[in-house]
Design an enzyme around this catalytic site. Structure first.
Site, short mmCIF file in Angstrom:
data_model
loop_
_atom_site.label_atom_id
_atom_site.label_comp_id
_atom_site.label_asym_id
_atom_site.label_seq_id
_atom_site.Cartn_x
_atom_site.Cartn_y
_atom_site.Cartn_z
CG ASP A 101 2.60 38.23 19.56
OD1 ASP A 101 2.25 39.43 19.47
OD2 ASP A 101 2.77 37.64 20.64
CG ASN A 102 6.71 37.44 14.52
OD1 ASN A 102 6.82 38.00 15.62
ND2 ASN A 102 7.58 36.54 14.09
#
Length: 239
Positions: A101-102
């Site tokens: 995920d970012n």
């Protein structure tokens, strides 16, 4: 692999232009000029272009320490792509192995070995992945005991924790092997914990070590062999 494809994958020029370069005699293989762009080569050949040796690894596999705020995607989207952090000479070749995920940091692999990539992402090979987690309230022995059993994380999915180690009141290391969507956050969320920070520190037998955030490096031969063996592949077959 064909010689023209090999040189093109090194980012030297387009496949069409590379053919002209080879026909002109500017490329040597094992000390001899080559004019056949369809010549088959392997990782044991020494390739020289205009007197300069071209790195000849049959495949390129990289380890990155992904920073927060980057997307595990090939192009910029809502956030910048992690490919912006990959050296130019490998950017056209390497493809992401899974994703983070970012807001998740840590160990991210990239490779141009398509079979290896597919197997590493396939849950049936059971590749363990270890994360360091920071949560919003006290971790307890009862939580450590509870995750030893299969966990219903919703949407008809069951998560299995290979190992959990509580480091202190707010930090733990957790190992899973299935790679379900948002799996770590959903596991902790099941017990009313919010994950504040999440970092992947190991993938299979590979460890992040002291690689700085935003940097990436080639795997050593030993690391690459270890990765291959984890999905029942042999190094000699990759040459």
């Amino acid at each position: 692999m064909r010689l023209d494809r090999f040189l093109s994958m090194r980012g030297i020029d387009s496949r069409k232009s590379i053919k002209k370069v080879i026909r002109s005699g500017r490329v040597e293989v094992d000390g001899k000029p080559v004019y056949d762009f369809a010549m088959e080569i392997n990782g044991n050949n020494r390739i020289v272009l205009d007197g300069k040796e071209v790195e000849n690894e049959p495949y390129v596999t990289l380890m990155m320490n992904k920073p927060e705020g980057y997307m595990s995607s090939m192009v910029d989207e809502r956030y910048p792509s992690v490919m912006n952090l990959v050296p130019d000479c490998y950017r056209k070749r390497a493809r992401l192995v899974g994703r983070l995920d970012n807001d998740t940091t840590g160990l991210l692999l990239l490779t141009d070995n398509g079979i290896l990539n597919a197997r590493l992402a396939n849950p049936k090979y059971g590749i363990p992945k270890t994360y360091r987690v920071e949560v919003n309230h006290l971790l307890t022995p009862s939580f450590e005991e509870a995750v030893k059993s299969p966990i219903d994380i919703g949407k008809g999915e069951i998560a299995n924790v290979d190992n959990l180690r509580i480091l202190d009141e707010y930090h733990a290391e957790i190992t899973v092997h299935e790679g379900k969507y948002h799996e770590i956050k959903r596991i902790f969320g099941k017990f009313s914990y919010d994950v504040i920070k999440l970092e992947r520190i190991a993938f299979g037998g590979l460890v992040l070590g002291d690689l700085r955030q935003g940097e990436c490096r080639l795997l050593s031969k030993d690391e690459y062999v270890l990765l291959l063996e984890s999905v029942h592949m042999k190094f000699e077959e990759q040459l």
